[in-house]
Scaffold this motif. Structure first.
Motif, PDB file in Angstrom:
ATOM      1  N   LEU A 737      -8.205  -2.006  40.975  1.00 24.99           N
ATOM      2  CA  LEU A 737      -8.474  -1.641  42.360  1.00 24.99           C
ATOM      3  C   LEU A 737      -9.507  -0.521  42.361  1.00 24.99           C
ATOM      4  O   LEU A 737      -9.251   0.556  41.822  1.00 24.99           O
ATOM      5  N   GLU A 738     -10.660  -0.767  42.950  1.00 26.02           N
ATOM      6  CA  GLU A 738     -11.735   0.201  42.927  1.00 26.02           C
ATOM      7  C   GLU A 738     -12.558   0.093  44.213  1.00 26.02           C
ATOM      8  O   GLU A 738     -12.441  -0.893  44.950  1.00 26.02           O
ATOM      9  N   THR A 739     -13.375   1.110  44.472  1.00 25.66           N
ATOM     10  CA  THR A 739     -14.228   1.121  45.667  1.00 25.66           C
ATOM     11  C   THR A 739     -15.644   1.514  45.269  1.00 25.66           C
ATOM     12  O   THR A 739     -15.907   1.919  44.128  1.00 25.66           O
ATOM     13  N   LYS A 740     -16.552   1.430  46.247  1.00 22.39           N
ATOM     14  CA  LYS A 740     -17.939   1.799  45.999  1.00 22.39           C
ATOM     15  C   LYS A 740     -18.156   3.309  45.988  1.00 22.39           C
ATOM     16  O   LYS A 740     -19.242   3.764  45.615  1.00 22.39           O
ATOM     17  N   GLN A 741     -17.152   4.078  46.402  1.00 24.39           N
ATOM     18  CA  GLN A 741     -17.311   5.531  46.481  1.00 24.39           C
ATOM     19  C   GLN A 741     -17.198   6.206  45.115  1.00 24.39           C
ATOM     20  O   GLN A 741     -17.470   7.404  44.995  1.00 24.39           O
ATOM     21  N   ASN A 742     -16.759   5.432  44.092  1.00 23.47           N
ATOM     22  CA  ASN A 742     -16.603   5.998  42.738  1.00 23.47           C
ATOM     23  C   ASN A 742     -15.738   7.262  42.741  1.00 23.47           C
ATOM     24  O   ASN A 742     -16.001   8.225  42.026  1.00 23.47           O
ATOM     25  N   TYR A 743     -14.705   7.237  43.599  1.00 27.00           N
ATOM     26  CA  TYR A 743     -13.816   8.405  43.680  1.00 27.00           C
ATOM     27  C   TYR A 743     -12.553   8.193  42.848  1.00 27.00           C
ATOM     28  O   TYR A 743     -12.178   9.035  42.038  1.00 27.00           O
ATOM     29  N   ALA A 745      -9.832   4.987  41.015  1.00 23.20           N
ATOM     30  CA  ALA A 745      -9.546   3.589  40.669  1.00 23.20           C
ATOM     31  C   ALA A 745      -8.093   3.493  40.249  1.00 23.20           C
ATOM     32  O   ALA A 745      -7.463   4.495  39.862  1.00 23.20           O
ATOM     33  N   SER A 746      -7.539   2.283  40.323  1.00 22.75           N
ATOM     34  CA  SER A 746      -6.137   2.093  39.991  1.00 22.75           C
ATOM     35  C   SER A 746      -5.947   0.688  39.445  1.00 22.75           C
ATOM     36  O   SER A 746      -6.876  -0.118  39.407  1.00 22.75           O
ATOM     37  N   ILE A 747      -4.719   0.404  39.026  1.00 25.46           N
ATOM     38  CA  ILE A 747      -4.390  -0.926  38.518  1.00 25.46           C
ATOM     39  C   ILE A 747      -3.333  -1.549  39.415  1.00 25.46           C
ATOM     40  O   ILE A 747      -2.574  -0.842  40.085  1.00 25.46           O
ATOM     41  N   ASP A 748      -3.296  -2.869  39.406  1.00 18.79           N
ATOM     42  CA  ASP A 748      -2.295  -3.580  40.203  1.00 18.79           C
ATOM     43  C   ASP A 748      -1.427  -4.415  39.264  1.00 18.79           C
ATOM     44  O   ASP A 748      -0.474  -3.919  38.684  1.00 18.79           O
ATOM     45  N   LEU A 749      -1.749  -5.680  39.100  1.00 18.86           N
ATOM     46  CA  LEU A 749      -0.983  -6.526  38.192  1.00 18.86           C
ATOM     47  C   LEU A 749      -1.247  -6.128  36.743  1.00 18.86           C
ATOM     48  O   LEU A 749      -2.385  -5.875  36.348  1.00 18.86           O
ATOM     49  N   MET A 750      -0.201  -6.064  35.947  1.00 19.90           N
ATOM     50  CA  MET A 750      -0.341  -5.831  34.508  1.00 19.90           C
ATOM     51  C   MET A 750       0.558  -6.846  33.808  1.00 19.90           C
ATOM     52  O   MET A 750       1.786  -6.753  33.884  1.00 19.90           O
ATOM     53  N   ARG A 751      -0.041  -7.822  33.143  1.00 19.21           N
ATOM     54  CA  ARG A 751       0.716  -8.888  32.492  1.00 19.21           C
ATOM     55  C   ARG A 751       0.346  -8.917  31.014  1.00 19.21           C
ATOM     56  O   ARG A 751      -0.845  -8.867  30.648  1.00 19.21           O
ATOM     57  N   VAL A 752       1.352  -8.991  30.143  1.00  9.73           N
ATOM     58  CA  VAL A 752       1.125  -8.992  28.690  1.00  9.73           C
ATOM     59  C   VAL A 752       2.027 -10.040  28.041  1.00  9.73           C
ATOM     60  O   VAL A 752       3.088 -10.404  28.572  1.00  9.73           O
ATOM     61  N   VAL A 766      -6.220   3.829  27.583  1.00  8.87           N
ATOM     62  CA  VAL A 766      -7.325   4.673  27.104  1.00  8.87           C
ATOM     63  C   VAL A 766      -8.662   4.014  27.410  1.00  8.87           C
ATOM     64  O   VAL A 766      -9.613   4.656  27.865  1.00  8.87           O
ATOM     65  N   GLY A 767      -8.734   2.708  27.182  1.00 13.12           N
ATOM     66  CA  GLY A 767      -9.978   1.991  27.456  1.00 13.12           C
ATOM     67  C   GLY A 767     -10.369   2.044  28.919  1.00 13.12           C
ATOM     68  O   GLY A 767     -11.541   2.230  29.267  1.00 13.12           O
ATOM     69  N   LEU A 768      -9.406   1.898  29.814  1.00 18.77           N
ATOM     70  CA  LEU A 768      -9.694   1.952  31.249  1.00 18.77           C
ATOM     71  C   LEU A 768     -10.144   3.354  31.669  1.00 18.77           C
ATOM     72  O   LEU A 768     -11.079   3.509  32.469  1.00 18.77           O
ATOM     73  N   ILE A 769      -9.492   4.368  31.122  1.00 19.13           N
ATOM     74  CA  ILE A 769      -9.870   5.746  31.453  1.00 19.13           C
ATOM     75  C   ILE A 769     -11.301   6.033  31.004  1.00 19.13           C
ATOM     76  O   ILE A 769     -12.113   6.601  31.746  1.00 19.13           O
ATOM     77  N   LEU A 770     -11.624   5.627  29.778  1.00 20.14           N
ATOM     78  CA  LEU A 770     -12.988   5.853  29.284  1.00 20.14           C
ATOM     79  C   LEU A 770     -14.013   5.055  30.090  1.00 20.14           C
ATOM     80  O   LEU A 770     -15.124   5.525  30.343  1.00 20.14           O
ATOM     81  N   HIS A 771     -13.631   3.855  30.518  1.00 19.70           N
ATOM     82  CA  HIS A 771     -14.540   3.011  31.305  1.00 19.70           C
ATOM     83  C   HIS A 771     -14.898   3.688  32.623  1.00 19.70           C
ATOM     84  O   HIS A 771     -16.084   3.769  32.997  1.00 19.70           O
ATOM     85  N   TYR A 772     -13.901   4.183  33.342  1.00 22.85           N
ATOM     86  CA  TYR A 772     -14.174   4.807  34.648  1.00 22.85           C
ATOM     87  C   TYR A 772     -14.763   6.207  34.490  1.00 22.85           C
ATOM     88  O   TYR A 772     -15.476   6.682  35.373  1.00 22.85           O
ATOM     89  N   GLN A 773     -14.477   6.837  33.380  1.00 25.76           N
ATOM     90  CA  GLN A 773     -15.120   8.122  33.110  1.00 25.76           C
ATOM     91  C   GLN A 773     -16.621   7.928  32.928  1.00 25.76           C
ATOM     92  O   GLN A 773     -17.446   8.713  33.429  1.00 25.76           O
ATOM     93  N   GLU A 774     -16.986   6.858  32.245  1.00 25.60           N
ATOM     94  CA  GLU A 774     -18.394   6.556  32.041  1.00 25.60           C
ATOM     95  C   GLU A 774     -19.089   6.171  33.349  1.00 25.60           C
ATOM     96  O   GLU A 774     -20.273   6.482  33.546  1.00 25.60           O
ATOM     97  N   LYS A 775     -18.375   5.538  34.264  1.00 25.90           N
ATOM     98  CA  LYS A 775     -18.957   5.123  35.537  1.00 25.90           C
ATOM     99  C   LYS A 775     -19.021   6.265  36.561  1.00 25.90           C
ATOM    100  O   LYS A 775     -19.547   6.072  37.653  1.00 25.90           O
ATOM    101  N   GLY A 776     -18.506   7.433  36.222  1.00 24.74           N
ATOM    102  CA  GLY A 776     -18.610   8.598  37.104  1.00 24.74           C
ATOM    103  C   GLY A 776     -17.507   8.741  38.125  1.00 24.74           C
ATOM    104  O   GLY A 776     -17.665   9.480  39.108  1.00 24.74           O
ATOM    105  N   TYR A 777     -16.406   8.057  37.939  1.00 26.47           N
ATOM    106  CA  TYR A 777     -15.268   8.221  38.851  1.00 26.47           C
ATOM    107  C   TYR A 777     -14.626   9.590  38.631  1.00 26.47           C
ATOM    108  O   TYR A 777     -14.742  10.186  37.561  1.00 26.47           O
ATOM    109  N   GLN A 778     -13.892  10.045  39.648  1.00 24.05           N
ATOM    110  CA  GLN A 778     -13.220  11.348  39.546  1.00 24.05           C
ATOM    111  C   GLN A 778     -11.773  11.222  39.074  1.00 24.05           C
ATOM    112  O   GLN A 778     -11.282  12.075  38.339  1.00 24.05           O
ATOM    113  N   TYR A 779     -11.083  10.151  39.517  1.00 26.67           N
ATOM    114  CA  TYR A 779      -9.666  10.003  39.175  1.00 26.67           C
ATOM    115  C   TYR A 779      -9.363   8.559  38.794  1.00 26.67           C
ATOM    116  O   TYR A 779     -10.012   7.624  39.259  1.00 26.67           O
TER     117      TYR A 779
END
Length: 867
Positions: A737-743, A745-752, A766-779
């Protein structure tokens, strides 16, 4: 484990009670009010207007002065109530703040009734800025109400035993009955004190209170010193309040007996649920003393008592509260239009008061000023009388719109108040009334920013309470007409003939016109088409919602795209609320999504929709910074848990504190785990469905709803999907779950899948955190941990202590603590999440209804403790 809601609590009984409680209370209050008017009529039918005028002329000025001094002393005692309440709650406030809170809360509570609620609302506004919480204010309000309620019966019993002879005369019962009832009351108090003495615990929430064990609950009560101090304060307050009326009596009875009857009348007025106890209090006093004092003199004394003790304090109280709001507004010019505190409530009460004044002024003969008689025809004067009464009825109803902050109600109220002031002058140069109406109109104009809802009056829901109060006032209006003009021979022609006796037809026509107007408005409101409760969102609505979500800072709004929730948009379609219904609960998921400026208006609109269909408004998982909006519409809040947030500016995988996560990330890459992202609509859903079906089968569950998405192409095609690949196959996926404001992001369904490397989930996070950190998100949000952050502290609300217990001991049903420990590895911040619901039994019912919505049915409450 299957849990049926009907086994959790007496579901049907609670639902039935919450559905009809308002109607039953209104019916009971209106019935008691009408009975009291009949009793007053029987007691007063021997007197007329001339008798009242004669009694008023005989009233000495020093009696009014002594009554005013007694009223001042009584309100000083009410400040002492507030001081005791602060000690009981264990809060520290300035003396000036306590004085203002005590006077304002007591003046509003005495006039409106339900002092715990009306006075509590005033305290919330005054005390929140000094750091007090809702629990602190609730403790203070309940202490003030219960200290009065528990002390008054004891004082009445003692007074009855002190002077049995006069008590028998006043109550018209035998001496044996008086002794028996008073003795039983004293025995009950002694038994309660002995019970509390034997059940007192050693724990002390603060230096002025003890904890007592009553059945399975621990209850905070004042210690002996504070209880005795409050008893003396209540005693002095009762004496001074009774002295206000006592000094106005020409033939004064025994003071002790009078105080006893006065206390009984107060208690009856409170129990009647009639605002201010009007009619009930007077009926008891008249029944007890009219034969001894004289009905005319006693009636004048009761009217002046109401003016001194109830009405006059409202004027400085309203001014003080408005000055407080004005200071807040002037000191913060950048404040939002919605941040107007209690100004809207005060102005709604002022307009309601103006409506009462304009209605009842028609029954009072005009001054017949020579200027009016000389320059205005009688038809214009008669028309002004009728118009003023009709404006009064409209003001009663517009107060409801002002309370809901409607701009249209504000504009119409200003116009009607100005017209009403003109009618007051035309009717007989009633300059005091005209000045009052103009003053209220000016104050309305000053606080125009409090009425921010750009909606029509037709959106207001049908309010049975408002119409019941309005019809009650018309009944009182007719009662006054028949009482004041009872010596004039009645004829049906009085309704139509202007020249027979100009005063009587004016009042009768005003009453008839008011009744017809109010009935017409009620019929229009009750038969107008209402908005549908639930609607399946159309493709256009989902597209509009998707645009709003992308332009917002609230990625959780993406759950609207599942299509299983109805959508409520604001008029400009810059924000929306997603909601669903279960039983009598209409549950909104999260705060309104979209523009911050539309948030308050949408919350009110949702409340209006619920009121139209007599449903319970519930807001699930709301943030702390929006709580004032929910309190503003009359809801209370219950903590649900805490959301785990990762501040991407603070998260540093190379730092010492994250060495375990750094090891997981590096080890996972060496072992062949890889993270891949698919843009919306490009993910291999066939492969993902295999993972999803295996996960559901392993959990012995089915797709959840409401607060979670479901696996479907129409839903998942709206989101970026991240997958974990291992040995050439997908073993886990999440939709993001993400928006264009780059403020945020979150997750919804998680299936393993079940047979995956142990560190896969940590590697994914960890991968998701690094991904959004690189894209300039705040949280990056890891979601809420239910019941997290709840404490079993002394004096905490029962539902919070129960939640803390379930969090610690509920591992059999859900691994709360394990989920918390997992998210603590990544989270840098924990933010509380709340549920906003009506008070009473509603929070418990709303929790169950919301749980059923999420589970998808009554029986699908299966939880795996390892989930």
């Amino acid at each position: 484990m299957k849990i049926s809601a009907r086994k959790v609590l007496p579901w049907q009984l609670i639902e039935c009670f919450t559905r009809y409680r308002q109607f039953i209370a209104l019916l009971f209050g209106l019935s008691v009010f009408c009975i009291a008017l009949v009793v007053c009529w029987q007691l007063l039918k021997t007197i007329n207007l001339k008798d009242l005028q004669s009694a008023l002329r005989r009233l000495p000025s020093h009696a009014i002065l002594l009554s005013c001094l007694s009223a001042i002393g009584s309100y000083i005692m009410l400040i002492c109530y507030e001081w005791s309440a602060a000690r009981y709650a264990g809060v520290k406030l300035k003396s000036s703040t306590i004085a203002m809170g005590g006077i304002c809360a007591s003046a509003i509570g005495n006039a409106v009734g339900l002092s715990a609620l009306s006075g509590g609302a005033i305290r919330c506004r005054l005390y929140f800025k000094y750091g007090l919480t809702t629990i602190d204010v609730a403790r203070m309000s309940i202490f003030v109400t219960l200290s009065l309620g528990f002390t008054l019966p004891l004082l009445a019993a003692i007074a009855a035993l002190i002077d049995i002879k006069n008590t028998v005369t006043a109550l018209h019962i035998s001496a044996i009955s008086v002794k028996l009832m008073a003795s039983v009351m004293l025995i009950i108090y002694v038994c309660v004190l002995l019970f509390l003495h034997t059940h007192r615990l050693s724990e002390k929430p603060n230096k002025d209170t003890y904890l007592y064990q009553i059945l399975h609950w621990k209850i905070r009560l004042p210690n002996r010193r504070l209880a005795f101090s409050q008893f003396l304060i209540t005693l002095v307050d009762a004496i001074l309040a009774g002295a206000i009326l006592y000094f106005l009596l020409p033939n004064q009875p025994n003071f002790i007996t009078f105080i006893m009857i006065y206390i009984l009348a107060l208690v009856a007025g409170v129990l009647s649920h009639v605002p201010g106890g009007i009619g009930i209090f007077e009926a008891i006093i008249l029944a007890a003393f009219s034969s001894q004092i004289g009905a005319a003199s006693l009636t004048i004394a009761l009217v002046i008592y109401r003016l001194i003790y109830i009405l006059l304090p409202l004027i400085p109280t309203g001014i003080l509260l408005l000055i407080n709001e004005g200071k807040h507004f002037l000191s913060a010019p950048q404040v939002k239009e919605t941040d107007t505190g209690i100004a809207a409530t005060i102005m709604a009460a002022a307009v309601f008061f103006a409506g009462v004044v304009m209605m009842f002024s028609s029954v009072i003969p005009g001054f017949n000023h020579h200027f009016v008689n000389a320059f205005f025809p009688k038809k214009i004067v008669n028309f002004a009388h009728l118009t003023a009464s009709l404006i009064g009825v409209l003001c009663l109803l517009l107060a409801m719109g002002l309370r809901r902050r409607l701009y249209s109600a504000w504009g119409l109220s200003v116009i009607l108040l100005v017209l009403g002031s003109v009618c007051s002058l035309l009717r007989g140069l009633h300059w005091i009334e005209a000045t009052t109406l103009l003053t209220i109109a000016i104050l309305l104009f000053y606080f125009r920013h409090a009425f921010y809802r750009k909606s029509r009056l037709s959106i207001l829901p049908f309010s049975l309470k408002s119409f019941a109060i309005s019809f009650g006032l018309i009944i009182l209006f007719v009662w006054l007409i028949l009482f004041i003009y009872q010596d004039i021979p009645y004829s049906h022609d009085l309704w139509w003939q202007f020249e027979l006796d100009s005063r009587v037809p004016r009042a009768l026509r005003a009453a008839l016109g008011s009744f017809i107007l109010l009935s017409g408005v009620m019929l229009f409101w009750s038969f107008k088409p209402v908005l549908p409760i639930l609607t399946t969102p159309t493709k256009e609505e989902l597209d509009d919602a998707h645009k709003i979500i992308l332009n917002s800072k609230q990625p959780e709004g993406g759950l609207a795209m599942s299509g299983d929730k109805s959508l409520l948009f604001n008029q400009s379609k810059t924000a929306f609320i997603m909601y669903a219904r279960r039983g009598r609960s209409m549950v909104a998921l999260y705060d309104p999504i979209g523009s911050d400026n539309a948030r308050a208006d949408l919350i009110w609109a949702f409340r209006d929709l619920c009121d139209q269909h007599h449903l319970r408004p519930v807001f699930y998982q709301v943030r702390a910074n929006n709580l004032p909006f929910y309190m503003d519409i009359g809801l209370r809040v219950v903590k649900l848990g805490e959301e785990a947030l990762v501040s991407l500016k603070e998260f540093d995988l190379t730092s010492k504190g994250y060495k375990d996560l750094r090891y997981t990330w590096n080890r996972g890459q060496r072992d062949g785990l890889s993270l891949k992202f698919y843009s919306p609509g490009t993910a291999p859903l066939d492969e993902l469905k295999i993972v999803s079906d295996a996960w559901l089968k392993n959990k012995h569950s089915k797709e959840k709803r409401f607060s979670l998405g479901a696996f479907s192409k129409s839903y998942l095609d709206n989101f970026t999907i991240a997958v974990i690949e291992y040995q050439g196959r997908i073993i886990a996926f999440v939709n993001l779950l993400e928006t264009k404001q780059n403020y945020s992001a979150s997750i919804d369904l998680m299936r393993v899948l079940q047979d995956i490397p142990k560190s896969t989930m940590e590697f994914l996070m960890v991968g998701l955190i690094l991904h959004y950190q690189e894209k300039g998100y705040q949280y990056f949000s890891l979601g809420m941990v239910p019941l997290a952050g709840m404490q079993r502290r002394r004096g905490a609300p029962m539902i919070q202590r129960l939640g803390a217990l379930v969090f610690r001991r509920g591992g059999r049903f859900y691994n709360f603590q394990g989920l918390r420990r997992f998210k603590e590895k990544f989270a840098t911040h924990w933010q509380p999440r709340y549920m906003a619901v009506p008070a009473g039994l509603d929070p418990l019912v709303a929790l169950i209804d919301t749980t059923m919505l999420i589970s998808g049915g009554k029986t699908n409450l299966t939880k795996n403790k390892n989930e």
